[in-house]
Write an enzyme that holds these catalytic residues in place. Structure first.
Site, mmCIF file in Angstrom:
data_model
loop_
_atom_site.group_PDB
_atom_site.id
_atom_site.type_symbol
_atom_site.label_atom_id
_atom_site.label_comp_id
_atom_site.label_asym_id
_atom_site.label_seq_id
_atom_site.Cartn_x
_atom_site.Cartn_y
_atom_site.Cartn_z
ATOM 1 N N ILE A 14 -14.410 -18.709 41.820
ATOM 2 C CA ILE A 14 -14.544 -19.398 40.542
ATOM 3 C C ILE A 14 -14.635 -20.911 40.734
ATOM 4 O O ILE A 14 -15.531 -21.569 40.201
ATOM 5 C CB ILE A 14 -13.335 -19.064 39.618
ATOM 6 C CG1 ILE A 14 -13.232 -17.553 39.418
ATOM 7 C CG2 ILE A 14 -13.432 -19.817 38.294
ATOM 8 C CD1 ILE A 14 -14.487 -16.902 38.884
ATOM 9 N N THR A 85 -4.310 -15.855 41.576
ATOM 10 C CA THR A 85 -3.014 -15.344 41.109
ATOM 11 C C THR A 85 -2.955 -13.868 41.500
ATOM 12 O O THR A 85 -3.207 -12.990 40.664
ATOM 13 C CB THR A 85 -2.856 -15.494 39.580
ATOM 14 O OG1 THR A 85 -4.074 -15.085 38.944
ATOM 15 C CG2 THR A 85 -2.561 -16.912 39.180
ATOM 16 N N THR A 120 -6.328 -16.541 36.125
ATOM 17 C CA THR A 120 -5.787 -15.486 35.260
ATOM 18 C C THR A 120 -4.272 -15.449 35.418
ATOM 19 O O THR A 120 -3.761 -15.373 36.539
ATOM 20 C CB THR A 120 -6.384 -14.126 35.671
ATOM 21 O OG1 THR A 120 -7.801 -14.256 35.657
ATOM 22 C CG2 THR A 120 -5.945 -13.032 34.733
ATOM 23 N N ARG A 153 -14.487 -15.861 33.059
ATOM 24 C CA ARG A 153 -14.828 -14.487 32.645
ATOM 25 C C ARG A 153 -16.117 -14.022 33.294
ATOM 26 O O ARG A 153 -16.769 -13.091 32.809
ATOM 27 C CB ARG A 153 -14.975 -14.458 31.121
ATOM 28 C CG ARG A 153 -13.738 -14.946 30.440
ATOM 29 C CD ARG A 153 -14.054 -15.488 29.078
ATOM 30 N NE ARG A 153 -13.841 -14.495 28.044
ATOM 31 C CZ ARG A 153 -14.328 -14.604 26.807
ATOM 32 N NH1 ARG A 153 -15.042 -15.644 26.478
ATOM 33 N NH2 ARG A 153 -14.078 -13.681 25.916
ATOM 34 N N LYS A 205 -7.975 -13.094 28.043
ATOM 35 C CA LYS A 205 -8.441 -12.745 29.388
ATOM 36 C C LYS A 205 -7.815 -11.429 29.863
ATOM 37 O O LYS A 205 -8.503 -10.534 30.367
ATOM 38 C CB LYS A 205 -8.067 -13.886 30.351
ATOM 39 C CG LYS A 205 -8.216 -13.560 31.798
ATOM 40 C CD LYS A 205 -9.666 -13.453 32.181
ATOM 41 C CE LYS A 205 -9.811 -12.817 33.544
ATOM 42 N NZ LYS A 205 -11.135 -12.945 34.088
ATOM 43 N N ASN A 209 -9.844 -7.527 30.612
ATOM 44 C CA ASN A 209 -9.843 -6.733 31.837
ATOM 45 C C ASN A 209 -9.035 -5.448 31.678
ATOM 46 O O ASN A 209 -9.376 -4.414 32.254
ATOM 47 C CB ASN A 209 -9.332 -7.576 33.014
ATOM 48 C CG ASN A 209 -10.441 -8.468 33.558
ATOM 49 O OD1 ASN A 209 -11.582 -8.398 33.097
ATOM 50 N ND2 ASN A 209 -10.118 -9.309 34.526
ATOM 51 N N ARG A 212 -11.142 -2.860 29.943
ATOM 52 C CA ARG A 212 -12.100 -2.218 30.858
ATOM 53 C C ARG A 212 -11.383 -1.211 31.764
ATOM 54 O O ARG A 212 -11.867 -0.108 31.987
ATOM 55 C CB ARG A 212 -12.791 -3.303 31.694
ATOM 56 C CG ARG A 212 -14.089 -2.833 32.310
ATOM 57 C CD ARG A 212 -15.030 -3.984 32.556
ATOM 58 N NE ARG A 212 -16.127 -3.609 33.425
ATOM 59 C CZ ARG A 212 -17.247 -3.012 33.023
ATOM 60 N NH1 ARG A 212 -17.402 -2.716 31.758
ATOM 61 N NH2 ARG A 212 -18.196 -2.717 33.891
ATOM 62 N N ARG A 245 -20.814 4.919 17.794
ATOM 63 C CA ARG A 245 -19.602 4.126 18.019
ATOM 64 C C ARG A 245 -18.851 4.529 19.282
ATOM 65 O O ARG A 245 -17.656 4.266 19.413
ATOM 66 C CB ARG A 245 -18.683 4.232 16.803
ATOM 67 C CG ARG A 245 -19.162 3.393 15.612
ATOM 68 C CD ARG A 245 -18.339 3.604 14.378
ATOM 69 N NE ARG A 245 -18.418 4.972 13.888
ATOM 70 C CZ ARG A 245 -19.465 5.482 13.220
ATOM 71 N NH1 ARG A 245 -20.504 4.728 12.972
ATOM 72 N NH2 ARG A 245 -19.458 6.735 12.819
ATOM 73 N N CYS A 259 -9.596 -8.553 40.139
ATOM 74 C CA CYS A 259 -9.390 -8.849 38.708
ATOM 75 C C CYS A 259 -8.846 -7.638 37.971
ATOM 76 O O CYS A 259 -7.679 -7.594 37.606
ATOM 77 C CB CYS A 259 -10.708 -9.267 38.079
ATOM 78 S SG CYS A 259 -11.554 -10.537 39.014
HETATM 79 N N1 SAJ Z 1 -16.044 0.420 37.603
HETATM 80 C C1 SAJ Z 1 -16.034 1.790 37.377
HETATM 81 N N2 SAJ Z 1 -16.712 2.284 36.303
HETATM 82 C C2 SAJ Z 1 -17.407 1.473 35.439
HETATM 83 C C3 SAJ Z 1 -17.411 0.076 35.668
HETATM 84 C C4 SAJ Z 1 -16.725 -0.424 36.753
HETATM 85 O O1 SAJ Z 1 -15.406 2.553 38.122
HETATM 86 O O2 SAJ Z 1 -18.017 2.007 34.501
HETATM 87 C C5 SAJ Z 1 -15.303 -0.150 38.748
HETATM 88 C C6 SAJ Z 1 -16.175 -0.963 39.719
HETATM 89 O O3 SAJ Z 1 -16.805 -0.133 40.668
HETATM 90 C C7 SAJ Z 1 -15.147 -1.878 40.336
HETATM 91 C C8 SAJ Z 1 -14.185 -2.138 39.181
HETATM 92 O O4 SAJ Z 1 -14.394 -1.105 38.242
HETATM 93 O O5 SAJ Z 1 -14.426 -1.248 41.376
HETATM 94 C C9 SAJ Z 1 -14.351 -3.472 38.495
HETATM 95 O O6 SAJ Z 1 -15.730 -3.812 38.373
HETATM 96 P P1 SAJ Z 1 -16.355 -4.541 37.105
HETATM 97 O O7 SAJ Z 1 -17.790 -4.753 37.360
HETATM 98 O O8 SAJ Z 1 -15.988 -3.793 35.873
HETATM 99 O O9 SAJ Z 1 -15.565 -5.894 36.977
HETATM 100 P P2 SAJ Z 1 -15.183 -7.088 38.000
HETATM 101 O O10 SAJ Z 1 -13.794 -6.834 38.485
HETATM 102 O O11 SAJ Z 1 -16.221 -7.309 39.012
HETATM 103 O O12 SAJ Z 1 -15.190 -8.323 36.989
HETATM 104 C C10 SAJ Z 1 -14.334 -8.291 35.860
HETATM 105 C C11 SAJ Z 1 -15.164 -8.645 34.611
HETATM 106 N N3 SAJ Z 1 -14.385 -8.324 33.424
HETATM 107 C C12 SAJ Z 1 -14.905 -7.582 32.418
HETATM 108 O O13 SAJ Z 1 -16.015 -7.110 32.450
HETATM 109 C C13 SAJ Z 1 -14.022 -7.380 31.219
HETATM 110 C C14 SAJ Z 1 -15.530 -10.115 34.648
HETATM 111 O O14 SAJ Z 1 -16.163 -10.499 33.430
HETATM 112 C C15 SAJ Z 1 -14.279 -10.962 34.859
HETATM 113 O O15 SAJ Z 1 -14.580 -12.350 34.910
HETATM 114 C C16 SAJ Z 1 -13.675 -10.567 36.184
HETATM 115 O O16 SAJ Z 1 -13.276 -9.194 36.079
HETATM 116 C C17 SAJ Z 1 -12.484 -11.455 36.483
HETATM 117 O O17 SAJ Z 1 -12.628 -12.387 37.275
HETATM 118 O O18 SAJ Z 1 -11.431 -11.249 35.870
#
Ligand code: SAJ
Length: 429
Positions: A14, A85, A120, A153, A205, A209, A212, A245, A259
């Site tokens: 970052i 962090t 974060t 983000r 933030k 995450n 997700r 939806r 993250c």
């Molecule tokens: N993954 C799955 N299934 C999915 C999507 C992802 O198993 O449908 C897995 C990926 O393979 C990976 C993990 O989840 O192992 C995370 O990948 P990611 O692409 O979802 O996210 P990161 O960790 O690369 O980035 C996230 C992002 N956060 C969100 O989308 C809410 C990014 O915007 C943040 O800035 C970043 O974390 C961060 O720095 O916190």
């Protein structure tokens, strides 16, 4: 507020893009890192991490004369803290880098400065941890200097674009701090800039995450059910997502990276009694690598003595980052279960690991293998041509944990094809 010079503390995924983007936007930037090797490398234009486009950006920033790299902060109009962090044992947030970065600013803090925390952090870190440290300068946060929290983000793999285009949330410890933050980021942010208070911005933030993570856990749990009921979860998700939806994410070998696999714990650790859902989701995702190993055992009968090609070790597709990588954990668990794991990671050719035989090229990683296990949907691996692969390997079985390959093509090339979450292929349908 006008910013001529800013100091960015922490030159990781970052801090480095942020510092370089400010510099190429015409602001003098002092980029600071405590790691001497990173500082020496960057001073010579050598990067310690891979992100598409970043090398060119950093080199342009250095060439412009606006970016200097240093191991100590210097006086500036604004300070941005972008240090890691991570978490410690017992999943507790390790805020020691934030603390020491804040302390390192103290001798340079002047009246009218702005300090922004981007790392974060658990809720209330800005007001309860950073402000009291900075107040030791004799200046008062919110009165003599301004203090804000603005979460990064950006998505690894898309950092340079998202840094500029994403909506940016800036939470001030008071209104003047938030407004100063807006003045700073307006330099390069083209997305909307939304002002709030510091603790809300921290929560935003963590909520993003966590949301997700919980949704991926749900997809993973659906995949377990699909395996049990003879349903192809990939097909079922595609159909469910036709509902206006519903937006179910993809199952896979687990959730990695620094993250999403870490941040939800900041909420659980801070308030365990009111976060059972978040904790359970984390545990489901953390258990996925073991689920992959059990899946492989089911297909192979036993894992003992079997040579398995682990294709991809990064935490997700098309990045070089292996932190908290579920693919790597699968490799380690397979090894523990007695398999001989030959791995290939195109984005980290020189990687080595005591439990894995890591090959530098794809061919060497598959020659002797019994099964090709796709762990990361890297473009290079997704684009493999099954009929060509068939010439290079003894394997006649593939296991796809990320939905990256087409069943029909692999079967046409003479492979048995199994996909995680596909209960139909498991029953040979
Ligand atoms: N993954 C799955 N299934 C999915 C999507 C992802 O198993 O449908 C897995 C990926 O393979 C990976 C993990 O989840 O192992 C995370 O990948 P990611 O692409 O979802 O996210 P990161 O960790 O690369 O980035 C996230 C992002 N956060 C969100 O989308 C809410 C990014 O915007 C943040 O800035 C970043 O974390 C961060 O720095 O916190």
């Amino acid at each position: 507020m006008k910013f001529n010079t800013i100091c960015v503390l922490g030159l990781g995924y970052i801090g480095l893009p942020t510092a370089s983007t400010f510099a190429t936007s015409g602001i003098k930037v002092i980029g600071v890192d405590i790691n001497k090797q990173i500082v020496a490398g960057l001073q010579n234009g050598h990067l310690h991490l891979y992100e598409p486009g970043l090398r060119t950006l950093v080199q342009a920033a250095l060439r412009s004369g606006n970016l200097t790299i240093n191991s100590q902060p210097e006086a500036a109009d604004a300070f941005i803290i972008a240090v890691p962090t991570p978490f410690k044992e017992q999943k507790k947030a390790d805020l020691s880098f934030v603390e020491s970065a804040a302390q390192s600013i103290l001798p340079h803090l002047r009246k009218g400065n702005l300090v922004v925390l981007e790392s974060t952090s658990p809720p209330r870190t800005t007001v309860d941890l950073v402000a009291p440290i900075l107040d030791r300068s004799g200046l008062k946060a919110g009165q003599d200097f301004l203090l804000a929290y603005s979460p990064e983000r950006v998505l690894p793999g898309q950092i340079l674009r998202e840094l500029i285009e994403n909506t940016r949330v800036i939470g001030g410890i008071n209104a003047a701090s938030a407004e100063a933050g807006r003045d700073l980021y307006t330099t390069f942010v083209r997305g909307e800039i939304i002002l709030t208070d510091a603790t809300t911005a921290e929560m935003v933030k963590l909520m993003e995450n966590t949301s997700r993570d919980v949704n991926i856990a749900l997809a993973n749990e659906f995949s377990h059910l699909a395996e049990k009921y003879g349903v192809d979860v990939w097909e079922a998700i595609r159909l469910a997502n036709r509902h206006p939806r519903v937006k179910i994410l993809n199952p896979g070998p687990g959730v990695g990276g620094h993250c999403i696999s870490v941040d939800p714990w900041f909420l659980v650790e801070a308030s365990p009694e009111i976060t059972p859902l978040i904790r359970t989701a984390r545990e489901i995702n953390d258990n996925q690598p073991q689920h992959v190993v059990d899946f492989c055992r089911q297909k192979l009968g036993t894992l003992k003595g079997k040579t398995i090609s682990a294709l991809g070790l990064a935490y997700k597709a098309d990045v070089d980052d292996l932190r908290e990588s579920p693919a790597l954990m699968v490799g380690e668990l397979l090894n523990k279960a007695g398999a001989k794991v030959v791995a290939y990671e195109p984005f980290k050719i020189d990687f080595s690991h005591p439990d894995l035989k890591v090959e530098k090229n794809f061919r060497d990683a598959i020659t002797e293998s019994k099964v090709l296990l796709l762990l990361v949907a890297h473009t290079e691996l997704r684009n493999l041509v099954p009929s060509e692969v068939a010439q290079l390997t003894a394997a006649r079985m593939v296991i796809d944990t990320v939905g990256g390959w087409e069943k029909e093509k692999w079967e046409a090339a003479g492979f048995q094809y199994f996909r995680l979450g596909d209960g139909k292929s498991m029953q040979g349908k």
